[in-house]
Design an enzyme around this catalytic site. Structure first.
Site, PDB file in Angstrom:
ATOM      1  N   TYR A  58       2.136   3.046   2.386  1.00  0.00           N
ATOM      2  CA  TYR A  58       3.237   2.840   3.311  1.00  0.00           C
ATOM      3  C   TYR A  58       3.624   1.863   3.940  1.00  0.00           C
ATOM      4  CZ  TYR A  58      -0.198   3.150   7.155  1.00  0.00           C
ATOM      5  OH  TYR A  58      -1.207   2.941   7.904  1.00  0.00           O
ATOM      6  N   GLY A 109       0.912  -1.211  -0.040  1.00  0.00           N
ATOM      7  CA  GLY A 109      -0.056  -0.116   0.065  1.00  0.00           C
ATOM      8  C   GLY A 109       0.878   1.229   0.052  1.00  0.00           C
ATOM      9  N   ASP A 138     -13.017   2.808   6.301  1.00  0.00           N
ATOM     10  CA  ASP A 138     -12.649   2.338   5.064  1.00  0.00           C
ATOM     11  C   ASP A 138     -13.209   1.091   4.773  1.00  0.00           C
ATOM     12  OD1 ASP A 138     -11.038   2.562   2.799  1.00  0.00           O
ATOM     13  OD2 ASP A 138      -9.296   2.221   3.597  1.00  0.00           O
TER      14      ASP A 138
END
Length: 467
Positions: free
Chosen positions: A23, A21, A135
């Protein structure tokens, strides 16, 4: 890429790269000692961390450390070295739900319902602790294994403790799955998760998200529009499923279904979700059914057998031992056979009662010429009986329920007299038949429901072959 190697971590051997992703990168890994346990390790490079990503990571660690639920990804440990922070979680061999949907394109409603129950049980657990995910999307839902798949809610980097009245101004999540209020007003609360569930449900059933677009500007236009979400006519979904979708995908959060109503919705049906208590509940109901059967109270026995089946089916899905599963299946087949026999007995007595009531129903209609609403409700009752005689159980049940809804209201307003007596008798007759049809539909659907649970494993296996 030549020369590529995963980071090193004491006690673990990091192998395949599972995903990456903004980070973080996730690896499959093995514990060196003892069981050689398989885990997933999320590696976060300290160099990539800004203030926001540090906060997200700390939130994820804090939440996952305290959360233990069968459908939420378990955080086993976390470590760090000079370059990286490592989150060690359980390993999910089935990949993510996005890949699962993509390889199957469209999922059968029965399978979607099983997955939805698992997601809803995780969200209920979080809701009771005032935690919002913020999310929710198929990429953040993992499948635990290939042969007996269970959903695992993951990636809590955006999650936060959020009281129902709290609001937040920052834009979080993925646009395709974001509630309109997140994009349009930046003024939102925990109810955004319910919208996201609706989008995931829509995508699983119809093969695409409701706001699927070719460009970000097109997506933004659809999100900002005030048009209500239209559900495709194909594939067909049940009325309960359609109702839930429409109530989840309500643009106005004040009009959207509430969390308690979502958890109690008949399509979610958490009461009959496969769990350790399913078999015990089924056995208790069967014992009562056998007792009523012995006492020749066939109508009550049939109802109890059917209620027991609603727990036997999830118990079959929950059971892992092959021999025990076969023993349960054998018993269930016996109960289904007896329920079928009882259906014949109860049906003949119920139907004769219904047909005997034709003359009194016609008399009641004659006495209701001055009450158009009552007359119309009795007309619907007559239509229900006609559908019943044709063997169209589902249509008949729908009409019975429509007429009963009206007739019961009429009864409460009816003054004492002959018409009230006839109306009361008519309602009792129609209710008996409606209840019988409900049981009939349940037993007819049993094999399909059972097959749905078996299809879940087959569907995952099929998706693996396609990958």
């Amino acid at each position: 890429m030549a020369g590529w190697a995963p980071p090193r971590l004491d006690d673990f051997i990091l192998t395949d790269k599972l995903g990456s992703g903004t980070y973080a990168t996730v690896y499959k890994a093995y514990r060196k000692r003892n069981t050689r346990e398989v885990v997933a390790i999320k590696c976060v490079s300290k160099k990539s961390l800004n203030k926001a990503s540090v906060e997200n990571l700390l939130t994820e660690i804090e939440i996952l450390k305290t959360v233990r639920h069968p459908h939420i990804l378990e955080l086993k440990d976390f470590q760090w070295d000079r370059d990286n922070i490592f989150l060690i979680t359980e390993y999910c061999a089935g990949g993510d739900f996005s890949r699962f949907i993509r390889t199957r394109r469209i999922l059968p409603e029965k399978i979607v319902q099983i997955f939805l129950q698992q997601l809803a049980s995780a969200l209920k657990f979080l809701y009771e602790r005032n935690i919002s995910h913020l999310d929710l999307k198929p990429q953040n839902i993992l499948l635990s294994s290939l042969d007996r798949p269970h959903l695992k809610l993951a990636d809590f980097g955006f999650a936060q403790h959020m009281e129902s009245q709290d609001e937040s101004q920052s834009l979080r999540g993925s646009p395709l799955y974001m509630a309109p209020e997140m994009v349009c007003s930046r003024h939102y609360d925990a109810r955004v998760d319910l919208w996201s569930v609706g989008v995931i449900l829509y995508e699983a059933l119809f093969g695409r998200a409701p706001f699927a677009s070719k460009s970000f500007s097109e997506l933004e236009e659809k999100i900002r529009s005030d048009r209500s979400i239209e559900l495709p006519t194909r594939p067909r979904v049940s009325p309960e499923c359609r109702d839930l979708l429409q109530r989840l995908l309500e643009r106005d959060p004040d009009q959207r279904i509430s969390f308690p109503d979502f958890f109690n919705h008949p399509f979610v049906d958490l009461e009959h979700m496969p769990c350790a208590e399913s078999l015990q509940k089924a056995a208790s109901l069967v014992a009562k059914a056998v007792e009523k059967d012995g006492a020749r109270d066939y109508s009550a026995a049939l109802s109890l057998y059917c209620r027991a089946l609603e727990y036997f089916i999830p118990s079959l899905h929950y059971e892992t031992d092959v021999r025990r599963k076969e023993a349960i299946r054998s018993k269930v087949c016996q109960y289904v056979s007896r329920a079928e026999e009882l259906k014949v007995l109860v049906s003949s007595s119920n139907k004769s009662l219904l047909l005997e009531g034709i003359s009194s129903r016609e008399l009641l209609k004659e006495m209701s010429q001055d009450k158009p609403r009552l007359f119309a409700a009795l007309d619907v009752a007559s239509a229900a009986v006609a559908k019943d005689e044709e063997g169209m159980a589902v249509d008949a049940l729908d009409l019975y329920q429509q007429s009963l809804g009206e007739l019961i209201l009429m009864l409460s307003a009816e003054s004492v007299g002959r018409r009230r007596e006839l109306l009361h008798a008519e309602i009792q007759t129609l209710m008996k038949r409606a209840e019988f049809l409900k049981e009939q539909i349940k037993t007819t659907d049993w094999k399909n429901d059972s097959l749905g649970h078996e299809m879940l494993s087959e569907s995952v296996r099929g998706s693996c072959l396609l990958q």
